[in-house]
Design a protein around this motif. Structure first.
Motif, short mmCIF file in Angstrom:
data_model
loop_
_atom_site.label_atom_id
_atom_site.label_comp_id
_atom_site.label_asym_id
_atom_site.label_seq_id
_atom_site.Cartn_x
_atom_site.Cartn_y
_atom_site.Cartn_z
N ASN A 75 45.51 8.28 67.42
CA ASN A 75 44.78 8.09 66.16
C ASN A 75 44.34 9.44 65.61
N ALA A 76 44.66 9.69 64.34
CA ALA A 76 44.36 10.98 63.73
C ALA A 76 42.87 11.15 63.53
N VAL A 77 42.39 12.36 63.79
CA VAL A 77 40.98 12.70 63.57
C VAL A 77 40.86 13.26 62.15
N ASP A 78 40.04 12.59 61.35
CA ASP A 78 39.80 13.03 59.97
C ASP A 78 38.30 12.90 59.73
N ALA A 79 37.64 14.03 59.52
CA ALA A 79 36.18 14.02 59.38
C ALA A 79 35.71 13.18 58.20
N LYS A 80 36.59 12.92 57.23
CA LYS A 80 36.19 12.13 56.06
C LYS A 80 36.67 10.68 56.13
N SER A 81 37.30 10.31 57.23
CA SER A 81 37.80 8.95 57.39
C SER A 81 36.66 7.97 57.64
N LYS A 82 36.85 6.74 57.21
CA LYS A 82 35.85 5.70 57.46
C LYS A 82 35.78 5.36 58.95
N GLY A 84 35.40 15.61 65.10
CA GLY A 84 35.26 15.28 63.69
C GLY A 84 33.98 15.76 63.07
N LEU A 85 33.22 16.62 63.78
CA LEU A 85 32.00 17.18 63.19
C LEU A 85 32.33 18.29 62.19
N GLU A 86 33.49 18.90 62.37
CA GLU A 86 34.01 19.87 61.40
C GLU A 86 35.40 19.40 60.96
N ARG A 87 35.69 19.60 59.70
CA ARG A 87 37.01 19.22 59.19
C ARG A 87 37.95 20.42 59.30
N HIS A 88 39.07 20.24 60.00
CA HIS A 88 40.02 21.33 60.13
C HIS A 88 40.83 21.47 58.83
N ASP A 89 41.32 22.67 58.59
CA ASP A 89 42.01 22.98 57.34
C ASP A 89 43.50 22.70 57.41
#
Length: 248
Positions: A63-70, A49-54
């Motif tokens: 559990n989904a990895v989302d760099a902008k998730s809380k 999650g250090l980079e957000r994939h496109d």
């Protein structure tokens, strides 16, 4: 445990990852090999999650990895990462570098976190250096502190991004030895490495990346001894002779 499905990542007009898919079971060691610029480190940073994939999806135990998730900080605690350049706090001792994560991130009682940090530093062979500052330690010692720091968060998996690339050759063995012990203990690991001997001996599976895609993957024995893809054969043909990963 970790599932990467058709991941794409771009940096402006550079298409770094082009539909990469990968799955890692609990307790597996998966090594990512390939030339510089093939997308290996970017893939790790997307998993953490250090980079957000496109495009595409990444999940850790469903559990989904989302760099902008809380919840991204909770996920990073579950999936530790060890970097090339150690990233230790220079004004903190080895012991403090290890126990401050659990104290400040997980709100653990300081005395308990400190005691576990002592145990972890002993586990990586640095009980005698726990009061030393990073500037007083060799690169190999600093990287072992970084591994202990990742373990302090009690992760379910650890990602290693070329953990020996910044080390002098004589210090590489001590870090690979610690990683071998973690593998023997059943730690789930994804390792970006140019240490072909380590990959051949320790990995359950090896993936060869080139130009943003996985060109070939398989068991270490199959990939190193019977590579099918011409680009894999070309890459391995340029590697130094494979040497054993040390036991420490």
């Amino acid at each position: 445990m970790i599932k990467v499905d058709s991941i794409h990542k771009r940096f402006h007009d550079q298409h770094v990852l082009k539909g990469v898919s990968l799955s890692v079971e609990r307790g597996q060691v998966v090594c990512l090999i390939g030339p510089s610029g093939s997308g290996k480190s970017t893939l790790l940073r997307c998993i953490n999650g250090l980079e957000r994939h496109d495009a595409g999806t990444i999940t850790v135990e469903g559990n989904a990895v989302d760099a902008k998730s809380k919840q991204i900080h909770d996920l990073r605690a579950q999936v530790g990462m060890v970097f090339q350049r150690f990233n230790l706090f220079p004004h903190r001792t080895a012991l403090e570098n290890v126990f401050e994560g659990p104290v400040f991130v997980r709100k653990e009682v300081r005395a308990r976190a400190r005691e576990r940090a002592r145990h972890l530093l002993d586990k990586v062979g640095l009980a005698h250096r726990m009061d030393a500052y990073p500037a007083e330690m060799s690169g190999g010692q600093q990287q072992r502190v970084a591994i202990a720091r990742a373990l302090a968060m009690e992760p379910k998996a650890i990602l290693f991004d070329e953990p020996t690339s910044a080390l002098d050759p004589e210090l590489v063995g001590e870090v690979l030895g610690v990683m071998r012990r973690l593998a023997d203990d059943g730690m789930t690991m994804i390792v970006v490495t140019h240490e072909m001997g380590f990959a051949r001996e320790v990995a359950d599976r090896v993936c060869f990346l080139h130009d943003g895609t996985i060109h070939e993957e398989g068991s270490a024995a199959d990939l190193f001894e019977r590579p099918r893809n011409p680009r894999t054969r070309e890459f391995l043909g340029k590697m130094p002779a494979l040497t054993e990963a040390p036991r420490i």
